[in-house]
Enzyme design. Structure first.
Site, PDB file in Angstrom:
ATOM      1  N   VAL A 245      44.936  62.461  40.342  1.00  0.00           N
ATOM      2  CA  VAL A 245      45.462  61.313  38.837  1.00  0.00           C
ATOM      3  C   VAL A 245      44.477  62.053  37.606  1.00  0.00           C
ATOM      4  CG1 VAL A 245      45.487  59.334  37.754  1.00  0.00           C
ATOM      5  CG2 VAL A 245      46.173  59.646  40.286  1.00  0.00           C
ATOM      6  N   GLY A 279      39.385  52.328  47.660  1.00  0.00           N
ATOM      7  CA  GLY A 279      38.228  52.104  48.275  1.00  0.00           C
ATOM      8  C   GLY A 279      37.310  51.065  47.474  1.00  0.00           C
ATOM      9  N   ASP A 320      30.083  44.170  54.865  1.00  0.00           N
ATOM     10  CA  ASP A 320      30.524  45.402  53.861  1.00  0.00           C
ATOM     11  C   ASP A 320      29.111  45.878  53.228  1.00  0.00           C
ATOM     12  OD1 ASP A 320      33.114  44.970  54.516  1.00  0.00           O
ATOM     13  OD2 ASP A 320      33.836  44.488  52.693  1.00  0.00           O
ATOM     14  N   HIS A 452      57.382  40.710  81.676  1.00  0.00           N
ATOM     15  CA  HIS A 452      58.982  41.323  81.322  1.00  0.00           C
ATOM     16  C   HIS A 452      59.746  40.383  80.819  1.00  0.00           C
ATOM     17  CE1 HIS A 452      62.455  43.849  80.901  1.00  0.00           C
ATOM     18  NE2 HIS A 452      63.131  42.932  81.464  1.00  0.00           N
TER      19      HIS A 452
HETATM   20  P1  FAD Z   1      32.629  39.650  51.433  1.00  0.00           P
HETATM   21  O1  FAD Z   1      33.849  38.973  52.203  1.00  0.00           O
HETATM   22  O2  FAD Z   1      32.628  40.527  50.276  1.00  0.00           O
HETATM   23  O3  FAD Z   1      31.549  38.246  51.143  1.00  0.00           O
HETATM   24  C1  FAD Z   1      30.425  38.336  50.164  1.00  0.00           C
HETATM   25  C2  FAD Z   1      30.049  37.323  49.646  1.00  0.00           C
HETATM   26  O4  FAD Z   1      28.738  37.530  48.909  1.00  0.00           O
HETATM   27  C3  FAD Z   1      31.017  36.830  48.593  1.00  0.00           C
HETATM   28  O5  FAD Z   1      31.538  35.650  48.353  1.00  0.00           O
HETATM   29  C4  FAD Z   1      30.276  36.862  47.189  1.00  0.00           C
HETATM   30  O6  FAD Z   1      30.338  36.063  46.255  1.00  0.00           O
HETATM   31  C5  FAD Z   1      28.673  36.436  47.790  1.00  0.00           C
HETATM   32  N1  FAD Z   1      27.631  37.004  47.170  1.00  0.00           N
HETATM   33  C6  FAD Z   1      27.536  38.334  46.635  1.00  0.00           C
HETATM   34  N2  FAD Z   1      26.408  38.793  46.239  1.00  0.00           N
HETATM   35  C7  FAD Z   1      25.775  37.551  45.858  1.00  0.00           C
HETATM   36  C8  FAD Z   1      24.428  36.961  45.673  1.00  0.00           C
HETATM   37  N3  FAD Z   1      23.704  37.862  44.871  1.00  0.00           N
HETATM   38  N4  FAD Z   1      24.041  35.711  45.719  1.00  0.00           N
HETATM   39  C9  FAD Z   1      25.114  34.850  46.453  1.00  0.00           C
HETATM   40  N5  FAD Z   1      26.222  35.117  46.783  1.00  0.00           N
HETATM   41  C10 FAD Z   1      26.599  36.419  46.614  1.00  0.00           C
HETATM   42  N6  FAD Z   1      39.276  43.123  56.753  1.00  0.00           N
HETATM   43  C11 FAD Z   1      40.020  43.082  57.705  1.00  0.00           C
HETATM   44  O7  FAD Z   1      39.062  43.127  58.899  1.00  0.00           O
HETATM   45  N7  FAD Z   1      41.296  42.549  57.971  1.00  0.00           N
HETATM   46  C12 FAD Z   1      42.230  42.500  56.921  1.00  0.00           C
HETATM   47  O8  FAD Z   1      43.220  42.209  57.197  1.00  0.00           O
HETATM   48  C13 FAD Z   1      41.720  42.834  55.658  1.00  0.00           C
HETATM   49  N8  FAD Z   1      42.487  42.604  54.528  1.00  0.00           N
HETATM   50  C14 FAD Z   1      41.711  42.889  53.340  1.00  0.00           C
HETATM   51  C15 FAD Z   1      42.712  42.944  52.262  1.00  0.00           C
HETATM   52  C16 FAD Z   1      42.234  42.948  51.050  1.00  0.00           C
HETATM   53  C17 FAD Z   1      43.165  42.998  49.812  1.00  0.00           C
HETATM   54  C18 FAD Z   1      40.736  43.276  50.740  1.00  0.00           C
HETATM   55  C19 FAD Z   1      40.325  43.457  49.394  1.00  0.00           C
HETATM   56  C20 FAD Z   1      39.884  43.431  51.825  1.00  0.00           C
HETATM   57  C21 FAD Z   1      40.410  43.366  53.194  1.00  0.00           C
HETATM   58  N9  FAD Z   1      39.674  43.446  54.284  1.00  0.00           N
HETATM   59  C22 FAD Z   1      40.234  43.246  55.283  1.00  0.00           C
HETATM   60  C23 FAD Z   1      38.205  43.695  54.045  1.00  0.00           C
HETATM   61  C24 FAD Z   1      37.533  42.448  54.154  1.00  0.00           C
HETATM   62  O9  FAD Z   1      37.836  41.352  53.334  1.00  0.00           O
HETATM   63  C25 FAD Z   1      35.905  42.720  54.020  1.00  0.00           C
HETATM   64  O10 FAD Z   1      35.507  43.783  55.135  1.00  0.00           O
HETATM   65  C26 FAD Z   1      35.149  41.610  54.329  1.00  0.00           C
HETATM   66  O11 FAD Z   1      35.504  40.250  53.445  1.00  0.00           O
HETATM   67  C27 FAD Z   1      33.542  41.716  54.134  1.00  0.00           C
HETATM   68  O12 FAD Z   1      32.782  40.410  54.597  1.00  0.00           O
HETATM   69  P2  FAD Z   1      31.531  40.378  53.901  1.00  0.00           P
HETATM   70  O13 FAD Z   1      31.006  39.052  54.399  1.00  0.00           O
HETATM   71  O14 FAD Z   1      30.561  41.383  54.407  1.00  0.00           O
HETATM   72  O15 FAD Z   1      31.437  40.391  52.471  1.00  0.00           O
HETATM   73  P1  NAD Z   2      40.669  53.060  51.772  1.00  0.00           P
HETATM   74  O1  NAD Z   2      39.570  53.649  51.976  1.00  0.00           O
HETATM   75  O2  NAD Z   2      41.608  52.396  53.006  1.00  0.00           O
HETATM   76  O3  NAD Z   2      41.877  53.885  51.059  1.00  0.00           O
HETATM   77  C1  NAD Z   2      41.684  54.584  49.852  1.00  0.00           C
HETATM   78  C2  NAD Z   2      42.436  55.719  49.661  1.00  0.00           C
HETATM   79  O4  NAD Z   2      42.477  56.175  48.313  1.00  0.00           O
HETATM   80  C3  NAD Z   2      42.127  56.831  50.376  1.00  0.00           C
HETATM   81  O5  NAD Z   2      43.255  57.437  51.160  1.00  0.00           O
HETATM   82  C4  NAD Z   2      41.722  58.019  49.452  1.00  0.00           C
HETATM   83  O6  NAD Z   2      41.612  59.184  49.716  1.00  0.00           O
HETATM   84  C5  NAD Z   2      42.386  57.437  48.309  1.00  0.00           C
HETATM   85  N1  NAD Z   2      41.801  57.666  46.814  1.00  0.00           N
HETATM   86  C6  NAD Z   2      40.559  57.864  46.721  1.00  0.00           C
HETATM   87  N2  NAD Z   2      40.225  58.185  45.313  1.00  0.00           N
HETATM   88  C7  NAD Z   2      41.572  58.532  44.696  1.00  0.00           C
HETATM   89  C8  NAD Z   2      42.037  59.044  43.589  1.00  0.00           C
HETATM   90  N3  NAD Z   2      41.320  59.430  42.610  1.00  0.00           N
HETATM   91  N4  NAD Z   2      43.349  59.270  43.562  1.00  0.00           N
HETATM   92  C9  NAD Z   2      44.220  59.268  44.534  1.00  0.00           C
HETATM   93  N5  NAD Z   2      43.719  58.499  45.802  1.00  0.00           N
HETATM   94  C10 NAD Z   2      42.405  58.394  45.718  1.00  0.00           C
HETATM   95  O7  NAD Z   2      40.423  52.042  50.593  1.00  0.00           O
HETATM   96  P2  NAD Z   2      41.118  50.570  50.290  1.00  0.00           P
HETATM   97  O8  NAD Z   2      42.713  50.461  50.508  1.00  0.00           O
HETATM   98  O9  NAD Z   2      40.956  50.335  48.857  1.00  0.00           O
HETATM   99  O10 NAD Z   2      40.675  49.609  51.086  1.00  0.00           O
HETATM  100  C11 NAD Z   2      39.244  49.207  50.918  1.00  0.00           C
HETATM  101  C12 NAD Z   2      38.679  48.531  52.152  1.00  0.00           C
HETATM  102  O11 NAD Z   2      39.173  47.359  52.424  1.00  0.00           O
HETATM  103  C13 NAD Z   2      38.922  49.429  53.354  1.00  0.00           C
HETATM  104  O12 NAD Z   2      37.698  49.914  53.684  1.00  0.00           O
HETATM  105  C14 NAD Z   2      39.579  48.588  54.368  1.00  0.00           C
HETATM  106  O13 NAD Z   2      38.653  48.908  55.666  1.00  0.00           O
HETATM  107  C15 NAD Z   2      39.264  47.321  53.698  1.00  0.00           C
HETATM  108  N6  NAD Z   2      40.698  46.620  54.010  1.00  0.00           N
HETATM  109  C16 NAD Z   2      41.118  46.352  55.277  1.00  0.00           C
HETATM  110  C17 NAD Z   2      42.428  45.919  55.510  1.00  0.00           C
HETATM  111  C18 NAD Z   2      42.698  45.948  56.977  1.00  0.00           C
HETATM  112  O14 NAD Z   2      41.874  45.647  57.898  1.00  0.00           O
HETATM  113  N7  NAD Z   2      44.017  45.324  57.122  1.00  0.00           N
HETATM  114  C19 NAD Z   2      43.265  45.625  54.491  1.00  0.00           C
HETATM  115  C20 NAD Z   2      42.862  45.842  53.203  1.00  0.00           C
HETATM  116  C21 NAD Z   2      41.556  46.331  52.868  1.00  0.00           C
END
Ligand code: FAD
Ligand code: NAD
Length: 480
Positions: A245, A279, A320, A452
């Protein structure tokens, strides 16, 4: 007077809230500091996962899957519907209710376990001191013998496609559309791109997914990635690989995205909405005062060892905000490990067996080594795969797409990886994780009796297929 705690956890996402609960269970005086607030100024717990990640995305995946089934599969079952429609507002309301219920559940768990909660932005000062700034800007301090940073991550933005939070959104905005976009562009064919792209495609959007890399699902086993790509394309996801892009622009209610195709030709595509899903990056900016002595790596992750310890005694980081896959369950297990280490117990996380799941339909899931990784590591590899099209339960349910694949060491017979694409892939791979945690051999799985008719029979047959003795496979070796 500064209040004193044994453990202060910063962030109430799955890594932080789980750590806080486990620490309190272990008898440690624990506080969790969380900055997220709802519109009424009340603290919002659960982090990305519960509020804008795992849970709301799965709620929409489930709603859109039901709609899609009603539109395309019910008739085959003899179920007639007079008129089918989608009420996006009602679907969103249900999703919001699920989120509220789960987030409220954590508050109840904190209360039940005696975890204190402070609402505000935390900053690590060093010397066991943490500064907290509340929503009104008032600054206070607490003292904690141990600090666990669990501040999570946020979506990455790319200069060619800046967000306007209306027509061009990140994953959070994509969970809030008020109507089904006619033409939806998704930048990035990763987990979020495929899951949220699927939600809106099922509801009727024409979805184009632009992916920079040439290969699809680079982190998955190649056979599983190939089969998955075929299935997604058949479903109508227009996945364009090797596309760079270069720019975008908003004109009225449309977004024009300019990209270079794999041949270097410039292409313009017009969308009603664009989701940027390229990402996520760790949320660690302004988190540490210089005197805290904490190192970030060159991508902003807090530098930790395999026990999530920073170089500063008593200071840990999980989820994360540190290296490794950005997954809720990985962060939660790290949270438990750190709480136990603080309590003086022995604890570790098995980073070799973190399950990965993409909640499309069919699901794509895996754990352990891919065939390619095992070969690269110099292992003498044997594999077995079995298609759901030969599994009675899958055929009866009209869910016969996909396969289960087992990767094993041909010298020791040990199972090294379990991979699947199919409607119950996540649950089957989880069975594989249990087996691998117990160091199962292929023979162990082959000798296990599976009910099964179940989808699990595909895992059993895949184990049998490793030694070319699958019962229900006409072609003895290969499944797809
Ligand atoms: P977070 O969940 O990001 O929580 C961090 C918290 O810290 C937040 O509440 C934030 O407000 C707080 N915080 C940050 N800085 C400060 C500060 N200075 N003081 C006080 N509080 C603070 N993972 C899966 O395993 N399965 C899935 O199906 C899945 N689906 C996803 C779908 C989407 C659309 C997205 C975006 C992510 C998904 N993920 C999934 C990834 C998952 O959400 C993250 O890996 C997970 O939430 C990380 O947990 P965490 O506790 O490290 O951080
Ligand atoms: P991702 O890393 O899974 O995928 C990002 C994709 O974007 C990659 O394939 C990468 O090559 C591509 N990309 C990067 N830069 C680009 C560009 N400039 N133009 C086009 N393509 C580009 O990241 P995500 O989908 O944003 O998810 C973020 C994180 O959240 C992941 O690490 C994932 O583990 C977590 N997550 C997990 C789940 C789940 O466990 N089911 C669901 C949602 C998100």
């Amino acid at each position: 007077m500064t209040e004193k705690f044994d453990v202060a956890v910063i962030g109430a996402g799955p890594a932080g809230y789980v750590c806080a609960i486990r620490a309190a269970q272990l008898g440690l005086k624990t506080v969790c500091v969380e900055k997220w607030q709802d519109a009424a100024g009340k603290p919002t717990l659960g982090g990305t996962c519960l509020n804008v990640g795992c849970i709301p995305s799965k709620a929409l995946l489930d709603s859109s899957h039901r709609f899609h089934q009603a539109a395309h599969q019910f008739a085959e079952h003899g179920i007639a519907l007079e008129k089918l429609g989608i009420d996006v507002a009602a679907m969103m309301k249900r999703k919001d209710k699920v989120v509220q219920k789960m987030s409220g559940g954590i508050k109840a768990l904190f209360a039940a376990n005696g975890v204190s909660l402070i609402s505000g932005v935390a900053r690590v000062l060093g010397n066991e001191r943490i500064e907290i700034t509340d929503a009104a800007g008032k600054v206070s301090e607490i003292h904690a013998s141990n600090t666990v940073v669990a501040t999570g991550s946020h979506p990455v933005e790319i200069p060619p496609v800046p967000l306007d939070d209306n027509l061009i959104v990140n994953s959070t905005g994509a969970l809030e559309f008020d109507k089904v976009p006619g033409r939806l562009g998704v930048i990035g064919a990763g987990v979020i791109g495929l899951e949220l792209g699927s939600v809106w495609a099922r509801l009727g959007s024409q979805v184009v997914v632009l992916e920079a890399l040439d290969n699809f699902l680079g982190m998955a086993d190649r056979q599983i990635a190939r089969v998955s790509e075929k299935i997604f394309r058949k479903q109508g996801l227009d996945i364009r690989l090797g596309c760079r892009v270069v720019s975008s622009g908003i004109e009225g209610q449309e977004v024009k995205v300019h990209y270079q195709d794999p041949q270097g030709k410039e292409v313009v595509e017009v969308f009603d909405k664009v989701i940027v899903a390229v990402g996520r990056a760790p949320s660690t900016a302004n988190l540490f005062a210089p005197e805290a002595g904490v190192e970030l790596d060159n991508r902003g992750f807090v530098a930790v060892d395999d026990r999530c310890r920073t170089a500063v005694p008593g200071l840990f980081a999980v989820g994360d905000a540190v290296r490794g896959p950005m997954l809720a369950h990985k962060g939660a297990e790290e949270g438990v490990m750190v709480a136990e280490l603080i309590a003086g117990k022995a604890a570790e996380v098995n980073y070799d067996l973190v399950p990965s799941i993409i909640y499309t339909h069919p699901e794509v899931a895996w754990a352990g080594q891919t065939e390619e990784q095992a070969k690269e590591a110099g292992v003498s590899v044997k594999t077995g795969a079995f298609p759901f099209s030969a599994v009675g339960r899958a055929v009866a349910a009209n869910e016969s797409e996909g396969l289960v694949k087992i990767v094993a060491d041909s010298d020791t017979d040990r199972v090294l990886g379990v991979h699947a694409v199919g409607s119950c892939a996540a649950e089957l791979v989880q069975q594989g994780v249990v087996a691998m945690e117990f160091s199962a051999s292929v023979e162990d799985l082959a000798l296990t009796m599976f009910g099964h008719p179940t989808f699990g029979e595909a895992l059993h047959e895949a184990a049998l297929a490793v030694d070319e003795r699958a019962i229900h496979m006409p072609n003895r070796k290969s499944a797809g």
